[in-house]
Design a protein around this motif. Structure first.
Motif, PDB file in Angstrom:
ATOM      1  N   PHE A 189      16.871   0.959  23.375  1.00  0.00           N
ATOM      2  CA  PHE A 189      16.824   0.624  21.946  1.00  0.00           C
ATOM      3  C   PHE A 189      16.740  -0.887  21.745  1.00  0.00           C
ATOM      4  O   PHE A 189      17.435  -1.641  22.427  1.00  0.00           O
ATOM      5  N   LYS A 190      15.888  -1.265  20.793  1.00  0.00           N
ATOM      6  CA  LYS A 190      15.883  -2.663  20.371  1.00  0.00           C
ATOM      7  C   LYS A 190      16.454  -2.717  18.968  1.00  0.00           C
ATOM      8  O   LYS A 190      16.017  -1.963  18.083  1.00  0.00           O
ATOM      9  N   VAL A 191      17.413  -3.606  18.786  1.00  0.00           N
ATOM     10  CA  VAL A 191      18.057  -3.730  17.478  1.00  0.00           C
ATOM     11  C   VAL A 191      17.652  -5.081  16.881  1.00  0.00           C
ATOM     12  O   VAL A 191      17.816  -6.124  17.520  1.00  0.00           O
ATOM     13  N   LYS A 192      17.126  -5.028  15.673  1.00  0.00           N
ATOM     14  CA  LYS A 192      16.752  -6.261  14.981  1.00  0.00           C
ATOM     15  C   LYS A 192      18.009  -6.922  14.409  1.00  0.00           C
ATOM     16  O   LYS A 192      18.850  -6.251  13.799  1.00  0.00           O
ATOM     17  N   VAL A 193      18.131  -8.217  14.629  1.00  0.00           N
ATOM     18  CA  VAL A 193      19.271  -8.983  14.135  1.00  0.00           C
ATOM     19  C   VAL A 193      18.747 -10.302  13.552  1.00  0.00           C
ATOM     20  O   VAL A 193      17.548 -10.517  13.513  1.00  0.00           O
ATOM     21  N   VAL A 219      18.364  -7.067  21.761  1.00  0.00           N
ATOM     22  CA  VAL A 219      18.271  -7.485  20.358  1.00  0.00           C
ATOM     23  C   VAL A 219      17.113  -8.446  20.159  1.00  0.00           C
ATOM     24  O   VAL A 219      16.694  -9.140  21.091  1.00  0.00           O
ATOM     25  N   ASP A 220      16.605  -8.468  18.934  1.00  0.00           N
ATOM     26  CA  ASP A 220      15.508  -9.373  18.575  1.00  0.00           C
ATOM     27  C   ASP A 220      15.881 -10.072  17.281  1.00  0.00           C
ATOM     28  O   ASP A 220      16.046  -9.423  16.246  1.00  0.00           O
ATOM     29  N   ALA A 221      16.045 -11.407  17.345  1.00  0.00           N
ATOM     30  CA  ALA A 221      16.441 -12.159  16.146  1.00  0.00           C
ATOM     31  C   ALA A 221      15.241 -12.781  15.430  1.00  0.00           C
ATOM     32  O   ALA A 221      15.417 -13.375  14.355  1.00  0.00           O
ATOM     33  N   ASN A 222      14.052 -12.666  16.011  1.00  0.00           N
ATOM     34  CA  ASN A 222      12.849 -13.246  15.368  1.00  0.00           C
ATOM     35  C   ASN A 222      13.102 -14.648  14.820  1.00  0.00           C
ATOM     36  O   ASN A 222      12.703 -14.959  13.689  1.00  0.00           O
ATOM     37  N   HIS A 223      13.780 -15.483  15.624  1.00  0.00           N
ATOM     38  CA  HIS A 223      14.058 -16.882  15.250  1.00  0.00           C
ATOM     39  C   HIS A 223      15.003 -16.994  14.044  1.00  0.00           C
ATOM     40  O   HIS A 223      15.019 -18.027  13.375  1.00  0.00           O
ATOM     41  N   VAL A 245      18.063 -10.856  24.949  1.00  0.00           N
ATOM     42  CA  VAL A 245      17.947 -11.283  23.547  1.00  0.00           C
ATOM     43  C   VAL A 245      16.563 -11.891  23.373  1.00  0.00           C
ATOM     44  O   VAL A 245      16.153 -12.765  24.130  1.00  0.00           O
ATOM     45  N   GLU A 246      15.862 -11.360  22.378  1.00  0.00           N
ATOM     46  CA  GLU A 246      14.487 -11.791  22.138  1.00  0.00           C
ATOM     47  C   GLU A 246      14.469 -12.809  21.001  1.00  0.00           C
ATOM     48  O   GLU A 246      15.048 -12.564  19.940  1.00  0.00           O
ATOM     49  N   GLU A 247      13.817 -13.901  21.223  1.00  0.00           N
ATOM     50  CA  GLU A 247      13.615 -14.961  20.222  1.00  0.00           C
ATOM     51  C   GLU A 247      14.861 -15.233  19.372  1.00  0.00           C
ATOM     52  O   GLU A 247      14.844 -15.062  18.149  1.00  0.00           O
ATOM     53  N   ALA A 270      10.957 -14.223  25.620  1.00  0.00           N
ATOM     54  CA  ALA A 270      10.012 -14.890  24.724  1.00  0.00           C
ATOM     55  C   ALA A 270       9.018 -13.870  24.194  1.00  0.00           C
ATOM     56  O   ALA A 270       8.472 -13.075  24.953  1.00  0.00           O
ATOM     57  N   ASP A 271       8.795 -13.907  22.883  1.00  0.00           N
ATOM     58  CA  ASP A 271       7.804 -13.020  22.262  1.00  0.00           C
ATOM     59  C   ASP A 271       6.823 -13.881  21.475  1.00  0.00           C
ATOM     60  O   ASP A 271       5.855 -14.398  22.039  1.00  0.00           O
ATOM     61  N   GLU A 272       7.100 -14.093  20.172  1.00  0.00           N
ATOM     62  CA  GLU A 272       6.140 -14.859  19.380  1.00  0.00           C
ATOM     63  C   GLU A 272       6.060 -16.330  19.802  1.00  0.00           C
ATOM     64  O   GLU A 272       5.115 -17.019  19.414  1.00  0.00           O
ATOM     65  N   SER A 273       7.029 -16.805  20.604  1.00  0.00           N
ATOM     66  CA  SER A 273       6.936 -18.182  21.097  1.00  0.00           C
ATOM     67  C   SER A 273       5.997 -18.280  22.300  1.00  0.00           C
ATOM     68  O   SER A 273       5.691 -19.382  22.756  1.00  0.00           O
ATOM     69  N   ILE A 294       5.184  -8.528  26.637  1.00  0.00           N
ATOM     70  CA  ILE A 294       3.731  -8.425  26.812  1.00  0.00           C
ATOM     71  C   ILE A 294       3.172  -7.557  25.689  1.00  0.00           C
ATOM     72  O   ILE A 294       3.478  -6.368  25.614  1.00  0.00           O
ATOM     73  N   LYS A 295       2.393  -8.170  24.816  1.00  0.00           N
ATOM     74  CA  LYS A 295       1.780  -7.427  23.714  1.00  0.00           C
ATOM     75  C   LYS A 295       0.269  -7.449  23.911  1.00  0.00           C
ATOM     76  O   LYS A 295      -0.389  -8.461  23.632  1.00  0.00           O
ATOM     77  N   THR A 296      -0.263  -6.321  24.359  1.00  0.00           N
ATOM     78  CA  THR A 296      -1.689  -6.300  24.678  1.00  0.00           C
ATOM     79  C   THR A 296      -2.532  -6.514  23.427  1.00  0.00           C
ATOM     80  O   THR A 296      -3.664  -6.962  23.520  1.00  0.00           O
TER      81      THR A 296
HETATM   82 MG   LIG Z   1       9.831  -9.628  18.771  1.00  0.00          MG
END
Ligand SMILES: [Mg+2]
Length: 397
Positions: A189-193, A219-223, A245-247, A270-273, A294-296
């Motif tokens: 599970f990925k939880v948005k935070v 978790v993904d904080a999207n900055h 922890v993502e971004e 690292a995702d959008e960075s 990795i987002k194809t």
């Molecule tokens: Mg993300």
């Protein structure tokens, strides 16, 4: 299993061309790209998708189709994200029609590496180029009769699926997680935070209680946090056993992010960075990120493969991310991930389509026992339902 005659014919044409002249390469006998279609479509979500970086209530994507002189067609999907990449449906369509199609008309679609480089002058339009690259790889599969995972050098591996949970109330996220376990056997599970420390910690605690100790949670904080806030938040959350922890905070705060990496017991992804190879190299060598999403849809298969190699060389993990892909983009991501052991061994964000109210493909993907199994059909393994595309396309053609 695969139509070998077609492979032999293609190989014979290839050999014949090589015999014509090894110095002046002729391509007359090869397949040729005749047009590249960009079809904008919009499918409503079952509920709004909320992240620290923005809110979406429908998928505003573009289907890219590469047509050839033999009637074979390759498909790929571009997902617009104005608040991440600055692309819109209209800009993706314009990039394909104005720049990418003219650059590739008449070219051999099998030459995926060459074509990727041929369009590398185009900056920023990540998902337009990514979708086109996937469509070319899909086409390559249809020419040879092989699935993309095999053409990429892999075997048919199931990939464990990560469910991305709603960033709502703690109980809402926990209920959604429980339902994913019960209905599909999902165990990651990925939880948005990234909105408020107290509500973020409550959401993580509720999800952990709902899914048990063995399940993977990241978790993904999207900055959404500053570096100092991220240190506080992740220190509070560490007891719930976070995998990554993502971004957590803006990558532009280089020193803050490095300081964060030194103060928390959780690796940063690292995702959008890191939307390009150069960005990923910077993030991984700076010592902050230890994993790549990795987002194809944004790096196609060509650059995604380079990202996997880069991460492998630097000892970093690689997980399949989702740009809220429909089943088209998800099938592509699955085929790619299945080809690389270091990707297939990690959970992948491969069921974002669960929030779509409808699907564009005739052969729908189904998550069972927590995994998706790649198709043996040629290319990325899904076919477009033309009636549904006609219904959801917004260009009135
Ligand atoms: Mg993300």
């Amino acid at each position: 299993m695969f139509p070998v005659h077609r492979i032999k014919n293609w190989a014979r044409a290839h050999d014949a061309n090589c015999l014509v002249s090894s110095t002046s390469f002729q391509q007359e006998n090869f397949l040729k790209i005749t047009s590249i279609e960009a079809v904008p479509f919009t499918i409503p979500y079952q509920h709004p998708i909320v992240a620290a970086s923005g809110v979406l209530d429908s998928a505003e994507h573009v289907l890219v189709r590469v047509h050839t002189d033999e009637g074979l067609v390759g498909i790929g999907e571009a997902a617009s994200r104005s608040f991440v990449y600055g692309e819109s449906q209209a800009s993706i369509v314009a990039a394909i029609r104005q720049w990418l199609e003219p650059a590739l008309i008449g070219a051999d679609p099998m030459a995926v590496e060459d074509l990727y480089e041929r369009t590398s002058w185009l900056v920023a339009n990540n998902t337009a180029r990514g979708a086109l690259d996937i469509a070319l790889h899909d086409l390559r599969g249809k020419v040879t009769g092989m699935p993309s995972w095999l053409l990429l050098g892999g075997v048919k591996r199931p990939v464990r699926v990560t469910r991305i949970l709603t960033m709502g109330e703690a109980q809402e996220a926990a209920d959604e997680a429980r339902q994913a376990v019960a209905e599909s056997g999902i165990s990651s599970f990925k939880v948005k935070v990234g909105t408020g420390l107290r509500s973020d910690v409550a959401r993580i605690a509720a999800v952990r209680e709902a899914v048990g100790e063995e399940a993977t949670i990241y978790v993904d904080a999207n900055h959404g946090w500053r570096a100092e806030e991220a240190i506080l938040a992740l220190t509070s959350m560490a007891e719930y056993g976070l995998d990554l922890v993502e971004e957590p905070c803006p990558a532009s705060d280089t020193i803050g992010r490095q300081r964060l990496a030194q103060h928390i017991p959780i690796s940063i992804m690292a995702d959008e960075s890191a939307p390009t190879l150069a960005d990923a190299a910077r993030e991984l060598t700076a010592g902050s990120a230890r994993a790549l999403s990795i987002k194809t849809t944004r790096t196609g298969f060509t650059e995604s493969a380079r990202l996997v190699s880069l991460a492998g060389a630097l000892g970093a993990r690689t997980l399949l991310g989702s740009q809220a892909d429909s089943m088209v983009g998800t099938a592509a991501s699955l085929a790619f991930g299945s080809a690389f052991p270091q990707v297939a061994s990690e959970p992948g964000e491969l069921d974002y389509f669960n929030v779509f109210t409808d699907h564009l493909v005739t052969n729908e993907l189904v998550v069972q026992n927590g995994v998706l199994i790649p198709s043996e059909l040629p290319g990325i393994g899904v076919e477009i339902d033309e009636d549904k595309l006609c219904h959801y396309r917004i260009d009135n053609r």
